[in-house]
Design an enzyme around this catalytic site. Sequence first.
Site, PDB file in Angstrom:
ATOM      1  CG  ASP A   1      -9.531   7.738   6.715  1.00  0.00           C
ATOM      2  OD1 ASP A   1      -8.633   7.899   6.025  1.00  0.00           O
ATOM      3  OD2 ASP A   1      -9.937   8.051   7.567  1.00  0.00           O
TER       4      ASP A   1
ATOM      5  NE  ARG B   1     -10.540  -1.132   3.853  1.00  0.00           N
ATOM      6  CZ  ARG B   1     -11.173  -1.265   5.059  1.00  0.00           C
ATOM      7  NH1 ARG B   1     -12.326  -1.922   5.099  1.00  0.00           N
ATOM      8  NH2 ARG B   1     -10.635  -0.762   6.091  1.00  0.00           N
TER       9      ARG B   1
ATOM     10  CE  LYS C   1      -3.035   2.675   2.941  1.00  0.00           C
ATOM     11  NZ  LYS C   1      -3.944   2.901   4.196  1.00  0.00           N
TER      12      LYS C   1
ATOM     13  CG  ASP D   1      -1.660   5.463   5.016  1.00  0.00           C
ATOM     14  OD1 ASP D   1      -1.516   4.370   5.424  1.00  0.00           O
ATOM     15  OD2 ASP D   1      -2.787   5.818   4.710  1.00  0.00           O
TER      16      ASP D   1
ATOM     17  CE  LYS E   1      -6.421   8.895   7.916  1.00  0.00           C
ATOM     18  NZ  LYS E   1      -7.080   8.053   8.739  1.00  0.00           N
TER      19      LYS E   1
ATOM     20  CD  GLU F   1      -6.816   5.389   2.387  1.00  0.00           C
ATOM     21  OE1 GLU F   1      -7.507   5.352   3.241  1.00  0.00           O
ATOM     22  OE2 GLU F   1      -5.329   5.090   2.785  1.00  0.00           O
TER      23      GLU F   1
ATOM     24  CG  ASP G   1      -5.455   8.327   4.437  1.00  0.00           C
ATOM     25  OD1 ASP G   1      -6.306   8.795   3.697  1.00  0.00           O
ATOM     26  OD2 ASP G   1      -5.549   7.143   5.290  1.00  0.00           O
TER      27      ASP G   1
HETATM   28  N1  BES Z   1      -4.020   4.776   6.982  1.00  0.00           N
HETATM   29  C1  BES Z   1      -5.096   4.623   7.669  1.00  0.00           C
HETATM   30  C2  BES Z   1      -4.837   3.556   8.654  1.00  0.00           C
HETATM   31  C3  BES Z   1      -3.985   4.008   9.924  1.00  0.00           C
HETATM   32  C4  BES Z   1      -4.401   4.956  11.014  1.00  0.00           C
HETATM   33  C5  BES Z   1      -2.713   3.936   9.931  1.00  0.00           C
HETATM   34  C6  BES Z   1      -3.659   5.133  11.902  1.00  0.00           C
HETATM   35  C7  BES Z   1      -1.743   4.177  10.978  1.00  0.00           C
HETATM   36  C8  BES Z   1      -2.127   4.797  11.773  1.00  0.00           C
HETATM   37  C9  BES Z   1      -6.429   3.808   6.897  1.00  0.00           C
HETATM   38  O1  BES Z   1      -6.362   4.615   5.461  1.00  0.00           O
HETATM   39  C10 BES Z   1      -7.596   4.427   7.296  1.00  0.00           C
HETATM   40  O2  BES Z   1      -7.987   5.314   7.400  1.00  0.00           O
HETATM   41  N2  BES Z   1      -8.433   3.428   8.018  1.00  0.00           N
HETATM   42  C11 BES Z   1      -9.466   3.532   8.662  1.00  0.00           C
HETATM   43  C12 BES Z   1     -10.605   2.439   8.076  1.00  0.00           C
HETATM   44  C13 BES Z   1     -11.991   3.078   8.413  1.00  0.00           C
HETATM   45  C14 BES Z   1     -12.462   4.194   8.123  1.00  0.00           C
HETATM   46  C15 BES Z   1     -12.975   1.587   8.552  1.00  0.00           C
HETATM   47  C16 BES Z   1      -9.282   3.623  10.048  1.00  0.00           C
HETATM   48  O3  BES Z   1      -8.610   2.799  10.599  1.00  0.00           O
HETATM   49  O4  BES Z   1      -9.833   4.580  10.848  1.00  0.00           O
HETATM   50 ZN    ZN Z   2      -4.547   5.039   4.621  1.00  0.00          ZN
HETATM   51 MN    MN Z   3      -7.666   6.385   5.234  1.00  0.00          MN
END
Ligand code: BES
Ligand code: ZN
Ligand code: MN
Length: 484
Positions: free
Chosen positions: A331, A335, A249, A272, A261, A333, A254
């Site tokens: 968010d 996957r 990834k 990210d 966010k 994204e 992000d």
């Molecule tokens: N890049 C983030 C996950 C992340 C968060 C990595 C904090 C490292 C530190 C990912 O893209 C994301 O935003 N995931 C969301 C998914 C949710 C919307 C289902 C998350 O984990 O909040």
């Molecule tokens: Zn992300």
């Molecule tokens: Mn995200």
Amino acid sequence: MLVRFSDTRPSGAYVLALPVAAGTALDPALPPLAASAAGAARFEGDKGNILELYLPEEGGVRRTLLSGAGSNPDAKAWEALGSALSARLLTSGEEVLVVDLSRAGTDAGAGAHIAFGALLRSWRYDLYRTRLPEKSRPSLKEVVIVGAPAGVEAAWAPLEGLAQGIAFTRELVSEPANIIYPESFVERCLPMRELGVEISVLDEDAMRAAGMGALLGVAQGSDRPARLLVMRWNGTGDSGNPPLAFVGKGVTFDTGGISLKPPAGMEDMKWDMGGAGAVAGAIRALAARKAKVHVVGICGLVENMPDGKAQRPGDVVTTMSGQTVEVINTDAEGRLVLCDALTWVQKNYQPHTIIDLATLTGAMIIALGHEHGGLFSNSDTLADQLLAAGKASGDALWRFPLSDAYDKLIESPIADMKNVGPRDAGSISAAQFLLRYIEGDTRWAHLDIAGMVWAAKPGTLWDKGATGFGVRLLDQFVADNFER
Ligand code: BES
Ligand code: ZN
Ligand code: MN
């Protein structure tokens, strides 16, 4: 930092380090005051302990570090010792560290692993610190391993390649998102061609032609065009064999997109792309040490931004596999990027095994903190191989379950699936999403490394900041399962 091996101590200024295994007596050739000082300081050779002495030598004084190796030191302990020395000396004003093993009775691996620990721990990225006072700048330039048994240079060669790969990953991860974006990520990888890595790149037109609607949907809110980076290393001498595939990834920033966010800590989202960074670093390490393996590394590179052109919650995108996805949360994204990269590599390379690495979910950090990466797999054999490589390399993993019940969590009323499930088991439903893109009996593992890419405090082999997690893991996995 330079690493050198020698039979004799150099001339000129240096700090001397003498390893001491726990519970062993000091070298009787040392002046008696060394033993008294060790006694007074309760120095017993415990792992990571350092006793700093100034010993008389030829009318002058020699700064000497008695360095604890712990009891029955193995490769990990030698690395810890090298690391402790380099952390201690990095900004000390000293330029040369001499680790003298001539009376230590260690094997050839010890010297190589001491150098490896010292080198990894000395890595830092000061490019943008133009006002750093002289005293805070790294002074240590060279580590000389003296008196290691024959074979130490042969033991060092592969570790040198591995250290290069780890440093490269750390650099990619450390760079801010105005410097590393999809195109510049690719640029930084191109010099790997000199190591024999074959590199090709898909631009947005090529990805559109391939049908990558999910990856491009994430990218469409950004002015930075997306890229799919393909790196291939074949050290087997046989061009017909199916490869192992690594998929990363690479979200170079992000913001969350329209599902924006919150501001606090958003700067962390420059890393990210840590999965893609680990894939690039692993390919570099494998090529640098000429690993006997056929491997392709794929990085899905995009920036996730909110914009008038950005995708909206509720949009339905068609992935390269033909399956459709309702984008509930922009968010989630990662996957969406990975699914198209997974399909692309299966259609173009028919890999026998795929390992994807991604900073995929915040939920992974809630579950495991910063001690293990999460492992998800459709193959118990592959999972066990990765768990073993995790233990051996120090990049530890912990396995999570997959099942139809979790898969149901991402059903959508309008499309084949939605891109998020409920909050509960968020890391698992993300993995279930990816599993829907694995074809036939391809062995697949997903590593959610969200908690491992960046460290808030120094660890054994890294300062605070980028760790390079994943590179040693993949290198070890290859060495254990494809090279013997
Ligand atoms: N890049 C983030 C996950 C992340 C968060 C990595 C904090 C490292 C530190 C990912 O893209 C994301 O935003 N995931 C969301 C998914 C949710 C919307 C289902 C998350 O984990 O909040
Ligand atoms: Zn992300
Ligand atoms: Mn995200």
